[in-house]
Scaffold this motif. Structure first.
Motif, PDB file in Angstrom:
ATOM      1  N   GLN A 156      58.137  40.975  34.070  1.00 39.67           N
ATOM      2  CA  GLN A 156      56.756  40.962  33.604  1.00 39.67           C
ATOM      3  C   GLN A 156      56.283  39.544  33.321  1.00 39.67           C
ATOM      4  O   GLN A 156      55.141  39.182  33.632  1.00 39.67           O
ATOM      5  CB  GLN A 156      56.645  41.837  32.348  1.00 39.67           C
ATOM      6  N   GLN A 157      57.152  38.718  32.757  1.00 40.80           N
ATOM      7  CA  GLN A 157      56.790  37.330  32.475  1.00 40.80           C
ATOM      8  C   GLN A 157      56.515  36.568  33.768  1.00 40.80           C
ATOM      9  O   GLN A 157      55.522  35.824  33.873  1.00 40.80           O
ATOM     10  CB  GLN A 157      57.903  36.653  31.680  1.00 40.80           C
ATOM     11  N   GLU A 158      57.386  36.729  34.756  1.00 37.86           N
ATOM     12  CA  GLU A 158      57.224  35.994  36.006  1.00 37.86           C
ATOM     13  C   GLU A 158      56.000  36.487  36.777  1.00 37.86           C
ATOM     14  O   GLU A 158      55.245  35.683  37.345  1.00 37.86           O
ATOM     15  CB  GLU A 158      58.481  36.123  36.855  1.00 37.86           C
ATOM     16  N   LEU A 159      55.785  37.800  36.824  1.00 35.67           N
ATOM     17  CA  LEU A 159      54.630  38.316  37.539  1.00 35.67           C
ATOM     18  C   LEU A 159      53.323  37.897  36.874  1.00 35.67           C
ATOM     19  O   LEU A 159      52.326  37.626  37.565  1.00 35.67           O
ATOM     20  CB  LEU A 159      54.709  39.842  37.630  1.00 35.67           C
ATOM     21  N   THR A 160      53.315  37.834  35.561  1.00 31.87           N
ATOM     22  CA  THR A 160      52.118  37.362  34.864  1.00 31.87           C
ATOM     23  C   THR A 160      51.802  35.920  35.244  1.00 31.87           C
ATOM     24  O   THR A 160      50.636  35.562  35.479  1.00 31.87           O
ATOM     25  CB  THR A 160      52.309  37.489  33.351  1.00 31.87           C
ATOM     26  N   ALA A 161      52.831  35.089  35.337  1.00 32.92           N
ATOM     27  CA  ALA A 161      52.626  33.701  35.745  1.00 32.92           C
ATOM     28  C   ALA A 161      52.152  33.608  37.193  1.00 32.92           C
ATOM     29  O   ALA A 161      51.297  32.781  37.533  1.00 32.92           O
ATOM     30  CB  ALA A 161      53.915  32.912  35.554  1.00 32.92           C
TER      31      ALA A 161
ATOM     32  N   LEU B 140      50.462  35.953  38.924  1.00 35.25           N
ATOM     33  CA  LEU B 140      49.092  36.450  39.018  1.00 35.25           C
ATOM     34  C   LEU B 140      48.080  35.446  38.478  1.00 35.25           C
ATOM     35  O   LEU B 140      46.949  35.371  38.970  1.00 35.25           O
ATOM     36  CB  LEU B 140      48.976  37.776  38.271  1.00 35.25           C
ATOM     37  N   SER B 141      48.470  34.683  37.477  1.00 37.11           N
ATOM     38  CA  SER B 141      47.558  33.680  36.915  1.00 37.11           C
ATOM     39  C   SER B 141      47.265  32.556  37.902  1.00 37.11           C
ATOM     40  O   SER B 141      46.252  31.861  37.765  1.00 37.11           O
ATOM     41  CB  SER B 141      48.140  33.101  35.624  1.00 37.11           C
TER      42      SER B 141
ATOM     43  N   TRP C 232      52.738  49.474  33.971  1.00 38.22           N
ATOM     44  CA  TRP C 232      52.397  48.073  33.714  1.00 38.22           C
ATOM     45  C   TRP C 232      52.038  47.366  35.021  1.00 38.22           C
ATOM     46  O   TRP C 232      51.083  46.574  35.064  1.00 38.22           O
ATOM     47  CB  TRP C 232      53.568  47.366  33.031  1.00 38.22           C
TER      48      TRP C 232
ATOM     49  N   SER D 247      48.559  48.447  36.118  1.00 38.52           N
ATOM     50  CA  SER D 247      47.488  47.878  35.287  1.00 38.52           C
ATOM     51  C   SER D 247      47.225  46.412  35.595  1.00 38.52           C
ATOM     52  O   SER D 247      46.159  45.896  35.266  1.00 38.52           O
ATOM     53  CB  SER D 247      47.840  48.042  33.802  1.00 38.52           C
ATOM     54  N   HIS D 248      48.197  45.739  36.230  1.00 39.06           N
ATOM     55  CA  HIS D 248      48.022  44.326  36.574  1.00 39.06           C
ATOM     56  C   HIS D 248      47.760  44.117  38.066  1.00 39.06           C
ATOM     57  O   HIS D 248      47.818  42.980  38.553  1.00 39.06           O
ATOM     58  CB  HIS D 248      49.263  43.531  36.161  1.00 39.06           C
TER      59      HIS D 248
END
Length: 262
Positions: free
Chosen positions: A85-90, A92-93, A149, A152-153
């Motif tokens: 989740q941390q890596e995918l959030t980075a 996607l940003s 999750w 949702s992203h």
């Protein structure tokens, strides 16, 4: 479906990433070449102490060659899910801002489940699809909280079928990293294995090599499916080979060839 993601994902404006867990790698001597002088190869002990193992969490983008990885001692869901989740959030940003949701958005999500016998139940409301994630069909990857999750992203998970890990390009990059990091080495602690793997990942990202799906292996598979047997005397062909008229003829021809060679 996964082959379509590799070929059409970027054209459709979607990022394509692959994920896998490599290992476990024990503390033992690993065969391989070394920098030893010629004629004086590096010697490895035939006995070693089992001090534990290490694994490598990998997240790979074939289109750019970028590799995100982390060495761990174990990879349960409590370790894998937060890291992912941390890596995918980075990731996607760093992508372009999502486009507004349209009526065709839900159809876009459903198009990546065509042909599946068991489909994932998609939520009624979905954001704009932004990323395709290819990974193995493991029980931990099917955790409802994690799948929701991802939805949702704007991430659509694509699961490789049973005995279909060859569809995951993360398998290829893992072999490269492990071979560069551990070949010819004798790590005696899991910390040494993790250090070697992560250092190799850092070196890879300094000059990453993009991967593309297809090549000679894919062309061979296409030829195998389309292979036809040509017939003499004309341009006709057939898809099934002609069966020999009798085994007696085969034995006669075999005996004739043996006598001719001698």
């Amino acid at each position: 479906m996964i082959e379509r993601a590799y070929r059409e994902g970027s054209r459709l404006g979607l990022a394509v990433w692959t994920q896998d867990e490599a290992g476990p790698y024990p503390t033992r001597p690993y065969p391989g070449q070394s920098w030893a002088q010629q004629g004086q190869p590096k010697q490895q002990p035939h006995e070693y102490v089992r001090n534990g193992t290490a694994k490598l969490l990998t997240l790979f983008c074939p289109g750019s060659g970028e590799l995100r990885a982390r060495g761990v001692f174990r990879a349960p869901n409590a370790v894998l899910h937060p890291w992912l989740q941390q890596e995918l959030t980075a990731i996607l940003s760093q992508l372009a801002p999502p486009a507004p949701v349209t009526r065709a958005n839900h159809a876009m999500w459903e198009s990546w489940q065509q042909g599946l016998q068991a489909r994932i139940t998609l939520p009624a409301k979905l954001p704009t699809l932004r990323l395709l994630l290819v990974w193995d069909n493991l029980q931990g990857h099917l955790t409802p909280s994690l799948v929701l999750w991802l939805f949702s992203h704007g991430v659509m998970p694509l699961y490789t079928p049973l005995s279909g890990s060859w569809l995951n390009m993360a398998e290829s990059i893992q072999r490269i990293i492990v071979r560069r990091a551990l070949a010819g080495q004798y790590p005696q602690t899991p910390e040494q294995i993790i250090g070697a793997l992560e250092a190799t990942v850092t070196g890879w990202n300094q000059a990453p090599t993009p991967f593309h799906w297809g090549g000679k292996r894919y062309a061979r598979r296409v030829r195998h499916r389309q292979r036809q047997h040509a017939l003499g005397g004309s341009g006709a062909c057939m898809r099934l080979s002609i069966r020999c008229r009798s085994t007696t003829l085969q034995k006669y021809l075999y005996r004739f060839r043996c006598q001719a060679t001698h």
